[in-house]
Design a protein around this motif. Structure first.
Motif, mmCIF file in Angstrom:
data_model
loop_
_atom_site.group_PDB
_atom_site.id
_atom_site.type_symbol
_atom_site.label_atom_id
_atom_site.label_comp_id
_atom_site.label_asym_id
_atom_site.label_seq_id
_atom_site.Cartn_x
_atom_site.Cartn_y
_atom_site.Cartn_z
ATOM 1 N N LEU A 97 -73.531 -33.918 -23.405
ATOM 2 C CA LEU A 97 -71.675 -35.313 -23.226
ATOM 3 C C LEU A 97 -71.225 -33.766 -23.440
ATOM 4 O O LEU A 97 -70.501 -33.050 -24.966
ATOM 5 N N CYS A 98 -70.006 -33.829 -22.773
ATOM 6 C CA CYS A 98 -69.125 -32.494 -22.578
ATOM 7 C C CYS A 98 -67.934 -32.946 -22.536
ATOM 8 O O CYS A 98 -67.732 -33.864 -21.337
ATOM 9 N N VAL A 99 -66.535 -32.171 -22.454
ATOM 10 C CA VAL A 99 -65.049 -32.626 -22.209
ATOM 11 C C VAL A 99 -64.634 -31.812 -22.097
ATOM 12 O O VAL A 99 -64.784 -30.138 -23.068
ATOM 13 N N SER A 100 -63.265 -31.818 -21.478
ATOM 14 C CA SER A 100 -62.779 -30.312 -21.251
ATOM 15 C C SER A 100 -61.313 -30.260 -22.007
ATOM 16 O O SER A 100 -60.768 -31.366 -22.590
ATOM 17 N N GLY A 101 -60.816 -29.203 -22.243
ATOM 18 C CA GLY A 101 -59.673 -29.691 -22.948
ATOM 19 C C GLY A 101 -59.664 -29.550 -24.362
ATOM 20 O O GLY A 101 -60.396 -30.015 -25.371
ATOM 21 N N ASP A 102 -58.466 -30.155 -24.541
ATOM 22 C CA ASP A 102 -58.541 -30.699 -25.924
ATOM 23 C C ASP A 102 -57.919 -32.650 -26.353
ATOM 24 O O ASP A 102 -57.476 -32.841 -25.090
ATOM 25 N N LEU A 103 -57.855 -33.430 -26.990
ATOM 26 C CA LEU A 103 -57.749 -34.541 -26.762
ATOM 27 C C LEU A 103 -56.729 -35.016 -27.943
ATOM 28 O O LEU A 103 -56.722 -34.056 -28.980
ATOM 29 N N GLY A 104 -56.371 -36.096 -27.716
ATOM 30 C CA GLY A 104 -55.260 -37.004 -28.657
ATOM 31 C C GLY A 104 -53.699 -35.980 -28.595
ATOM 32 O O GLY A 104 -53.104 -36.884 -28.929
ATOM 33 N N GLY A 105 -53.466 -35.355 -27.545
ATOM 34 C CA GLY A 105 -51.877 -34.815 -27.176
ATOM 35 C C GLY A 105 -51.087 -35.549 -26.858
ATOM 36 O O GLY A 105 -49.838 -35.473 -27.402
ATOM 37 N N PHE A 107 -64.997 -26.038 -21.753
ATOM 38 C CA PHE A 107 -65.322 -27.568 -21.646
ATOM 39 C C PHE A 107 -66.161 -27.714 -23.452
ATOM 40 O O PHE A 107 -66.366 -26.465 -23.420
ATOM 41 N N THR A 108 -66.303 -28.440 -24.100
ATOM 42 C CA THR A 108 -66.465 -27.943 -25.204
ATOM 43 C C THR A 108 -67.933 -28.913 -25.470
ATOM 44 O O THR A 108 -67.834 -30.223 -24.370
ATOM 45 N N ILE A 109 -69.015 -28.514 -25.782
ATOM 46 C CA ILE A 109 -70.403 -29.972 -26.262
ATOM 47 C C ILE A 109 -70.042 -31.054 -27.299
ATOM 48 O O ILE A 109 -69.634 -30.475 -28.606
ATOM 49 N N ILE A 110 -69.707 -31.730 -27.508
ATOM 50 C CA ILE A 110 -69.471 -33.290 -28.088
ATOM 51 C C ILE A 110 -70.301 -33.776 -28.526
ATOM 52 O O ILE A 110 -70.347 -34.725 -29.542
ATOM 53 N N GLY A 136 -57.041 -42.514 -28.168
ATOM 54 C CA GLY A 136 -54.887 -42.545 -27.988
ATOM 55 C C GLY A 136 -54.676 -42.313 -25.826
ATOM 56 O O GLY A 136 -53.922 -43.031 -26.245
ATOM 57 N N GLY A 137 -55.958 -41.776 -25.670
ATOM 58 C CA GLY A 137 -55.677 -41.825 -24.118
ATOM 59 C C GLY A 137 -54.320 -40.986 -23.196
ATOM 60 O O GLY A 137 -53.754 -40.197 -24.480
ATOM 61 N N GLU A 138 -54.436 -41.492 -21.635
ATOM 62 C CA GLU A 138 -53.293 -39.808 -21.582
ATOM 63 C C GLU A 138 -53.960 -38.678 -21.452
ATOM 64 O O GLU A 138 -52.967 -37.867 -20.626
ATOM 65 N N ASP A 139 -54.575 -38.249 -21.758
ATOM 66 C CA ASP A 139 -55.211 -36.900 -22.074
ATOM 67 C C ASP A 139 -55.591 -36.301 -20.155
ATOM 68 O O ASP A 139 -55.781 -35.200 -20.226
ATOM 69 N N TYR A 140 -56.009 -36.881 -19.725
ATOM 70 C CA TYR A 140 -56.623 -36.874 -18.194
ATOM 71 C C TYR A 140 -57.700 -35.870 -18.119
ATOM 72 O O TYR A 140 -57.336 -34.530 -17.370
ATOM 73 N N GLU A 141 -57.762 -35.520 -19.401
ATOM 74 C CA GLU A 141 -59.515 -34.923 -19.258
ATOM 75 C C GLU A 141 -60.807 -35.214 -18.367
ATOM 76 O O GLU A 141 -60.945 -36.244 -18.435
ATOM 77 N N LEU A 142 -61.154 -33.955 -18.491
ATOM 78 C CA LEU A 142 -62.564 -34.749 -17.582
ATOM 79 C C LEU A 142 -64.203 -35.081 -18.518
ATOM 80 O O LEU A 142 -64.085 -33.784 -20.091
ATOM 81 N N LEU A 143 -64.899 -35.803 -18.299
ATOM 82 C CA LEU A 143 -66.018 -35.798 -19.742
ATOM 83 C C LEU A 143 -67.111 -36.433 -18.475
ATOM 84 O O LEU A 143 -66.857 -37.336 -18.072
ATOM 85 N N PHE A 144 -67.982 -35.470 -19.391
ATOM 86 C CA PHE A 144 -69.347 -35.330 -17.925
ATOM 87 C C PHE A 144 -71.201 -35.188 -19.502
ATOM 88 O O PHE A 144 -70.609 -34.485 -19.806
ATOM 89 N N THR A 145 -71.442 -35.880 -17.786
ATOM 90 C CA THR A 145 -72.723 -35.451 -18.919
ATOM 91 C C THR A 145 -73.431 -34.552 -18.169
ATOM 92 O O THR A 145 -73.377 -34.283 -16.397
ATOM 93 N N ILE A 146 -74.154 -33.611 -18.634
ATOM 94 C CA ILE A 146 -75.136 -32.346 -17.824
ATOM 95 C C ILE A 146 -76.917 -32.521 -18.503
ATOM 96 O O ILE A 146 -76.772 -32.594 -19.112
ATOM 97 N N ASP A 147 -77.307 -31.209 -17.460
ATOM 98 C CA ASP A 147 -78.844 -31.766 -18.068
ATOM 99 C C ASP A 147 -78.635 -30.937 -18.818
ATOM 100 O O ASP A 147 -78.131 -29.432 -18.825
ATOM 101 N N ILE A 148 -79.630 -30.677 -19.364
ATOM 102 C CA ILE A 148 -80.033 -30.094 -21.231
ATOM 103 C C ILE A 148 -80.580 -28.073 -20.604
ATOM 104 O O ILE A 148 -80.226 -27.781 -20.498
ATOM 105 N N GLY A 149 -81.122 -28.289 -19.245
ATOM 106 C CA GLY A 149 -81.996 -27.424 -18.549
ATOM 107 C C GLY A 149 -80.611 -26.160 -18.016
ATOM 108 O O GLY A 149 -80.767 -25.459 -18.196
#
Ligand code: ADP
Ligand code: MG
Length: 349
Positions: A169-177, A312-315, A288-301
């Motif tokens: 599970l990955c997310v771009s940028g930072d959140l809550g701002g 982006f960061t693996i969370i 919080g909302g309204e960050d408009y970052e992208l949240l996505f999942t990728i194959d472990i491979g």
């Protein structure tokens, strides 16, 4: 906001058609697929063999924005940006928008020029053709409805329902701002209301104010993923807060998730400001909302391809549905993820 500035042209002077003509006179069309823009009964788009991806969003004064502290140019930019974000979240390329507005005579021509300047700035930046819309009157507040149209190859489209067990599970940028930016603006508004002589103190808060007032849709993330030859298994943009968006992916994909609190990217200014307001920074990111970052999942491979990508960061990771949707807190305790909106958050504060 008072629009009775020195240059005030009443909308009645132009009439509806004069207004539309005036607001759309500087529009330039750049996409080959735009066959006909503003000026006929409908726009015409030729998407040939590509899929058409469409999304619409409505912004209502007093519900989604407050003109006491949102400049109209920023509002124009943001109203386009949030629509483009939805198209990017499908891994598609937005190309055209339609803009519908409901306005009262409270607004001058100059005010609407500001709004359109912001919208056209976003169009210019993200290479979007403004191809039409609708203009109507309204008793009081401003309503803006924007439809974004994009394209993608059939195989490139990413839905919310494709996440699989063991995906990252990955997310771009930072959140809550964006949420903390809103808290600052609301605080200064309250102070100003009580004593109009006090000037708002926004110093040092630029980053989070920009996150609230001028969000940028993450086209760059779509480009990075393409370059790395990674197609996410599921994707969504973060408009309502991290936990609510994670739950959308999990519900639609019929999977569970383990999210790690310590991995959630939070900017230092967001963190410090949350503390200043006695709010839990993690809660600001989650709800919080309204960050408009992208949240996505990728194959472990795909891990090797992304481990050094700074955008982006693996969370966390996707689990079996039976394990549920949980966050492992910094202290090691496990908490069930809940879709808390802004109200729930206010109660917790
Ligand atoms: P109709 O009466 O056939 O709906 P309109 O007079 O509403 O036509 O619109 C005329 C043209 O101007 C159309 O191409 C429409 O898309 C465009 N248009 C109307 N309002 C707006 C707006 N607010 N922004 C951009 N284009 C607009
Ligand atoms: Mg019309």
């Amino acid at each position: 906001m008072d629009f009775d500035n020195i240059n005030r042209t009443e909308l009645a002077q132009l009439g509806e058609f004069g207004l539309i003509k005036h607001l759309t006179q500087h529009i330039k069309l750049t996409h080959q697929s735009t066959i006909k823009g503003v000026g006929d009964d409908a726009a015409v788009i030729n998407n040939a063999n590509l899929q058409t991806v469409i999304s619409t969003d409505m912004l209502v004064e007093g519900v989604h924005f407050d003109l006491t502290y949102v400049p109209l140019k920023h509002l124009g930019f943001k109203s386009v940006a949030v629509n483009l974000s939805d198209i990017y979240a499908m891994n598609a390329e937005p190309k055209q928008i339609l803009v519908s507005i409901a306005i009262s005579n409270r607004f001058s021509l100059e005010a609407l020029e500001e709004l359109y300047a912001g919208m056209l700035l976003a169009c210019n930046k993200y290479n979007i053709d403004l191809v039409g819309g609708d203009t109507t009157t309204n008793q009081s507040g401003l309503v803006i409805s924007i439809t974004a149209i994009g394209t993608a190859k059939f195989d490139d489209i990413v839905y919310r329902n494709g996440a699989k067990e063991s995906n990252l599970l990955c997310v771009s940028g930072d959140l809550g701002g964006a949420y903390m930016g809103l808290q600052i603006l609301e605080r200064e508004k309250t102070i100003f209301k009580d004593n109009p002589k006090i000037q708002p103190d926004l110093s040092g808060k630029d980053y989070i104010l920009e996150r609230q007032l001028k969000p940028e849709p993450r086209k760059d993330i779509i480009d990075v993923l393409k370059k790395l030859a990674i197609k996410p298994t599921a994707m969504i943009d973060i408009s309502d807060g991290l936990s609510s968006e994670i739950l959308h992916i999990c519900t639609q994909s019929e999977v569970g998730v383990e999210l790690y609190e310590e991995k959630i990217p939070i900017d230092q200014l967001t963190f410090d400001t949350a503390r200043e307001f006695n709010l839990d920074p993690t809660l600001c990111a989650l709800s919080g909302g309204e960050d408009y970052e992208l949240l996505f999942t990728i194959d472990i491979g795909d891990y090797e391809k992304i481990k050094n990508v700074k955008e982006f960061t693996i969370i966390g990771h996707i689990t079996n549905k039976a394990k549920g949707c949980n966050m492992v807190a910094k202290a090691g305790t496990v908490h069930e993820l809940k879709a808390q909106g802004w109200n729930a958050m206010q109660n917790k504060a």
